[in-house]
Design a protein around this motif. Structure first.
Motif, PDB file in Angstrom:
ATOM      1  N   THR A 107       4.185  11.182  -5.822  1.00  0.00           N
ATOM      2  CA  THR A 107       3.679  10.045  -4.971  1.00  0.00           C
ATOM      3  C   THR A 107       2.383   8.695  -4.800  1.00  0.00           C
ATOM      4  O   THR A 107       2.694   7.439  -4.778  1.00  0.00           O
ATOM      5  CB  THR A 107       3.670  10.686  -2.999  1.00  0.00           C
ATOM      6  OG1 THR A 107       4.981  11.306  -3.199  1.00  0.00           O
ATOM      7  CG2 THR A 107       4.094   9.627  -2.154  1.00  0.00           C
ATOM      8  N   LEU A 108       1.380   9.739  -4.785  1.00  0.00           N
ATOM      9  CA  LEU A 108       0.631   8.948  -5.071  1.00  0.00           C
ATOM     10  C   LEU A 108       0.102   8.114  -6.499  1.00  0.00           C
ATOM     11  O   LEU A 108      -0.165   7.054  -6.723  1.00  0.00           O
ATOM     12  CB  LEU A 108      -0.709   9.744  -5.610  1.00  0.00           C
ATOM     13  CG  LEU A 108      -2.131   9.448  -6.264  1.00  0.00           C
ATOM     14  CD1 LEU A 108      -2.765   8.924  -4.833  1.00  0.00           C
ATOM     15  CD2 LEU A 108      -3.331  10.670  -5.782  1.00  0.00           C
ATOM     16  N   ALA A 109       1.543   8.344  -7.372  1.00  0.00           N
ATOM     17  CA  ALA A 109       1.234   7.340  -9.398  1.00  0.00           C
ATOM     18  C   ALA A 109       2.274   6.259  -9.252  1.00  0.00           C
ATOM     19  O   ALA A 109       2.030   5.509  -9.569  1.00  0.00           O
ATOM     20  CB  ALA A 109       1.901   8.563 -10.079  1.00  0.00           C
ATOM     21  N   GLY A 110       3.202   6.455  -7.202  1.00  0.00           N
ATOM     22  CA  GLY A 110       3.945   5.641  -7.477  1.00  0.00           C
ATOM     23  C   GLY A 110       5.271   5.642  -7.745  1.00  0.00           C
ATOM     24  O   GLY A 110       6.033   4.808  -7.744  1.00  0.00           O
ATOM     25  N   ALA A 111       5.711   7.648  -7.794  1.00  0.00           N
ATOM     26  CA  ALA A 111       6.907   7.430  -9.184  1.00  0.00           C
ATOM     27  C   ALA A 111       7.853   7.862  -7.807  1.00  0.00           C
ATOM     28  O   ALA A 111       9.059   7.973  -8.534  1.00  0.00           O
ATOM     29  CB  ALA A 111       6.373   8.471  -9.534  1.00  0.00           C
ATOM     30  N   ARG A 112       7.704   7.601  -6.058  1.00  0.00           N
ATOM     31  CA  ARG A 112       8.654   8.362  -5.467  1.00  0.00           C
ATOM     32  C   ARG A 112       7.986   8.214  -3.894  1.00  0.00           C
ATOM     33  O   ARG A 112       7.149   7.659  -3.801  1.00  0.00           O
ATOM     34  CB  ARG A 112       8.682   9.872  -5.360  1.00  0.00           C
ATOM     35  CG  ARG A 112       7.387  10.505  -5.011  1.00  0.00           C
ATOM     36  CD  ARG A 112       7.749  12.508  -5.165  1.00  0.00           C
ATOM     37  NE  ARG A 112       8.213  13.000  -3.437  1.00  0.00           N
ATOM     38  CZ  ARG A 112       8.068  12.758  -2.784  1.00  0.00           C
ATOM     39  NH1 ARG A 112       6.926  12.861  -2.601  1.00  0.00           N
ATOM     40  NH2 ARG A 112       9.226  13.435  -2.140  1.00  0.00           N
ATOM     41  N   ARG A 113       9.151   7.748  -3.252  1.00  0.00           N
ATOM     42  CA  ARG A 113       8.373   7.794  -1.463  1.00  0.00           C
ATOM     43  C   ARG A 113       8.274   9.045  -1.242  1.00  0.00           C
ATOM     44  O   ARG A 113       8.892   9.909  -1.679  1.00  0.00           O
ATOM     45  CB  ARG A 113       9.039   6.878  -1.892  1.00  0.00           C
ATOM     46  CG  ARG A 113       9.230   5.121  -1.862  1.00  0.00           C
ATOM     47  CD  ARG A 113       9.950   3.913  -1.167  1.00  0.00           C
ATOM     48  NE  ARG A 113       9.569   3.811   0.228  1.00  0.00           N
ATOM     49  CZ  ARG A 113       9.979   2.878   1.045  1.00  0.00           C
ATOM     50  NH1 ARG A 113      11.601   2.137   0.878  1.00  0.00           N
ATOM     51  NH2 ARG A 113       9.424   2.510   2.060  1.00  0.00           N
ATOM     52  N   ALA A 114       6.975   8.930  -0.290  1.00  0.00           N
ATOM     53  CA  ALA A 114       6.879   9.958   0.651  1.00  0.00           C
ATOM     54  C   ALA A 114       7.903   9.837   1.946  1.00  0.00           C
ATOM     55  O   ALA A 114       8.407   9.065   2.289  1.00  0.00           O
ATOM     56  CB  ALA A 114       4.968   9.859   1.178  1.00  0.00           C
ATOM     57  N   GLY A 115       8.727  11.163   1.591  1.00  0.00           N
ATOM     58  CA  GLY A 115       9.860  11.420   2.787  1.00  0.00           C
ATOM     59  C   GLY A 115       9.447  11.956   4.451  1.00  0.00           C
ATOM     60  O   GLY A 115       7.831  11.625   4.169  1.00  0.00           O
ATOM     61  N   MET A 145       0.923  -1.439  -0.217  1.00  0.00           N
ATOM     62  CA  MET A 145       0.125  -0.019  -0.069  1.00  0.00           C
ATOM     63  C   MET A 145       0.840   1.208  -0.010  1.00  0.00           C
ATOM     64  O   MET A 145       2.036   0.978   0.733  1.00  0.00           O
ATOM     65  CB  MET A 145      -1.165   0.176   1.115  1.00  0.00           C
ATOM     66  CG  MET A 145      -1.742   1.201   1.531  1.00  0.00           C
ATOM     67  SD  MET A 145      -2.936   0.965   2.513  1.00  0.00           S
ATOM     68  CE  MET A 145      -3.891  -0.686   2.256  1.00  0.00           C
ATOM     69  N   ILE A 146       0.888   2.544  -1.138  1.00  0.00           N
ATOM     70  CA  ILE A 146       1.046   3.805  -0.876  1.00  0.00           C
ATOM     71  C   ILE A 146       1.019   4.192   0.365  1.00  0.00           C
ATOM     72  O   ILE A 146      -0.113   4.891   0.901  1.00  0.00           O
ATOM     73  CB  ILE A 146       0.870   4.331  -2.130  1.00  0.00           C
ATOM     74  CG1 ILE A 146       0.863   3.762  -3.469  1.00  0.00           C
ATOM     75  CG2 ILE A 146       1.786   5.572  -2.177  1.00  0.00           C
ATOM     76  CD1 ILE A 146       0.748   4.240  -4.945  1.00  0.00           C
ATOM     77  N   SER A 147       2.227   4.646   0.690  1.00  0.00           N
ATOM     78  CA  SER A 147       2.259   5.549   1.711  1.00  0.00           C
ATOM     79  C   SER A 147       2.264   7.645   1.781  1.00  0.00           C
ATOM     80  O   SER A 147       3.265   7.510   0.823  1.00  0.00           O
ATOM     81  CB  SER A 147       3.263   5.783   2.853  1.00  0.00           C
ATOM     82  OG  SER A 147       3.525   6.626   3.975  1.00  0.00           O
ATOM     83  N   LEU A 148       1.300   7.755   1.796  1.00  0.00           N
ATOM     84  CA  LEU A 148       0.894   9.711   1.068  1.00  0.00           C
ATOM     85  C   LEU A 148       1.209  10.319   2.636  1.00  0.00           C
ATOM     86  O   LEU A 148       1.027  10.297   4.063  1.00  0.00           O
ATOM     87  CB  LEU A 148      -0.200   9.376   0.635  1.00  0.00           C
ATOM     88  CG  LEU A 148      -0.616   8.405  -0.215  1.00  0.00           C
ATOM     89  CD1 LEU A 148      -2.865   8.522  -1.090  1.00  0.00           C
ATOM     90  CD2 LEU A 148      -0.265   9.013  -1.736  1.00  0.00           C
ATOM     91  N   PRO A 149       1.699  11.280   1.972  1.00  0.00           N
ATOM     92  CA  PRO A 149       2.062  12.370   2.429  1.00  0.00           C
ATOM     93  C   PRO A 149       0.891  12.833   3.499  1.00  0.00           C
ATOM     94  O   PRO A 149      -0.502  12.580   2.840  1.00  0.00           O
ATOM     95  CB  PRO A 149       2.760  13.583   2.060  1.00  0.00           C
ATOM     96  CG  PRO A 149       3.037  12.750   0.691  1.00  0.00           C
ATOM     97  CD  PRO A 149       2.071  12.020   0.566  1.00  0.00           C
ATOM     98  N   SER A 150       0.930  13.494   4.923  1.00  0.00           N
ATOM     99  CA  SER A 150      -0.012  14.047   5.573  1.00  0.00           C
ATOM    100  C   SER A 150      -0.511  15.114   4.204  1.00  0.00           C
ATOM    101  O   SER A 150      -0.231  15.996   3.622  1.00  0.00           O
ATOM    102  CB  SER A 150       0.363  14.200   6.997  1.00  0.00           C
ATOM    103  OG  SER A 150       0.420  13.344   7.574  1.00  0.00           O
ATOM    104  N   VAL A 151      -2.589  15.391   4.749  1.00  0.00           N
ATOM    105  CA  VAL A 151      -2.636  16.340   4.013  1.00  0.00           C
ATOM    106  C   VAL A 151      -3.630  17.424   4.413  1.00  0.00           C
ATOM    107  O   VAL A 151      -4.606  17.314   5.864  1.00  0.00           O
ATOM    108  CB  VAL A 151      -3.032  16.144   2.623  1.00  0.00           C
ATOM    109  CG1 VAL A 151      -4.276  17.749   1.809  1.00  0.00           C
ATOM    110  CG2 VAL A 151      -3.030  14.992   1.769  1.00  0.00           C
ATOM    111  N   LEU A 152      -3.504  19.011   4.653  1.00  0.00           N
ATOM    112  CA  LEU A 152      -4.096  19.789   5.920  1.00  0.00           C
ATOM    113  C   LEU A 152      -4.647  20.328   4.526  1.00  0.00           C
ATOM    114  O   LEU A 152      -4.488  20.653   3.969  1.00  0.00           O
ATOM    115  CB  LEU A 152      -2.952  20.715   6.973  1.00  0.00           C
ATOM    116  CG  LEU A 152      -1.903  19.774   7.347  1.00  0.00           C
ATOM    117  CD1 LEU A 152      -1.565  21.023   8.420  1.00  0.00           C
ATOM    118  CD2 LEU A 152      -2.968  19.364   8.628  1.00  0.00           C
TER     119      LEU A 152
END
Length: 264
Positions: A51-59, A1-8
């Motif tokens: 990140t959502l597309a899986g092209a990078r991992r969330a820092g 599962m993709i781990s996404l950044p937090s969104v405010l």
């Protein structure tokens, strides 16, 4: 599962209004400083979508900062604080209210605000701010017919793209409310992702058309802000509080429905 950044998500950064979806400018600045001091790294729309597309991992501790509605007062109350700290932000615009007052909101004292104009949107875009659609008229998509939903999503995207000269890639559902039809129409309209507020718990966190954001309100403290980002043991409290506030907000489309239809 993709781990996404937090969104405010913020709505109004202003000195006072009756309602809960605002924070004072000084407190907003303190939020930014607190998050920076706690090690958060702010990212823009582009990196979030990668990140959502899986092209990078969330820092570690990445945060995407968003604003719904696109009020003009952000120019004085939020933009200077963001620019001085080199923090990117993503603003969701109501395309039929550009340069107009927010008469889609309940007319409580102190709530009348003007939305960003076309020129102001272009100027902010040139300064590094990114934009997405918040539909045309801020109507609850779950209460509209299929043709109306499609019109809200397709026309707002086109109208914003004509102003920006750039593709509009993301959508914010009004009141955070959506259903399967709204999500399907968002995909068909060409959006890459759509943000809710508190989507059904049955939805996968990486579902691109049911993305979660944490609302920031006048009642929030630095502690609650940190819980929204860290999602630690007491995150359930923020979830419960946010969902309660969001339910109250749904009164707006019920009480203002006929007036909003006249904007179509």
């Amino acid at each position: 599962m993709i781990s996404l950044p937090s969104v405010l998500v913020y709505h109004k950064v202003t000195r006072f209004e009756f309602g809960g979806t605002w924070v004072p400018p000084a407190r907003f600045a303190s939020h930014l400083d607190h998050l920076l001091a706690s090690g958060c790294a702010f990212i823009g729309e582009e990196r979030f979508l990668e990140t959502l597309a899986g092209a990078r991992r969330a820092g570690d501790r990445e945060v995407l900062l968003t604003f719904d509605d696109g009020y003009r007062e952000l120019l004085e109350s939020a933009v200077p604080a963001l620019e001085s700290r080199k923090i990117p932000a993503h603003i969701f615009i109501l395309s039929s209210y550009i340069g107009r007052d927010n008469d889609w909101e309940l007319p409580l004292p102190g709530r009348r605000r003007r939305h960003l104009s076309r020129d102001e949107i272009r100027d902010l875009s040139g300064r590094g701010f990114s934009f997405g659609s918040h539909t045309r008229t801020h109507r609850d998509l779950t209460r509209l017919g299929p043709g109306e939903v499609r019109d809200e999503l397709v026309r707002s995207k086109k109208e914003l793209e004509e102003i920006l000269g750039l593709p509009v890639r993301t959508l914010s559902y009004p009141f955070g409310r959506f259903d399967e039809r709204a999500a399907r129409e968002a995909s068909r309209a060409g959006y890459e992702a759509a943000f809710s507020m508190y989507p059904p718990r049955s939805r996968k966190s990486s579902d691109p058309f049911a993305l979660r954001r944490e609302g920031v309100y006048i009642i929030d403290t630095l502690g609650s802000l940190r819980r929204k980002v860290e999602r630690g043991p007491l995150f359930w409290l923020e979830d419960m509080k946010g969902r309660a506030i969001n339910r109250v907000a749904v009164l707006t489309p019920i009480l203002k429905g006929s007036q909003l239809r006249s904007r179509v």
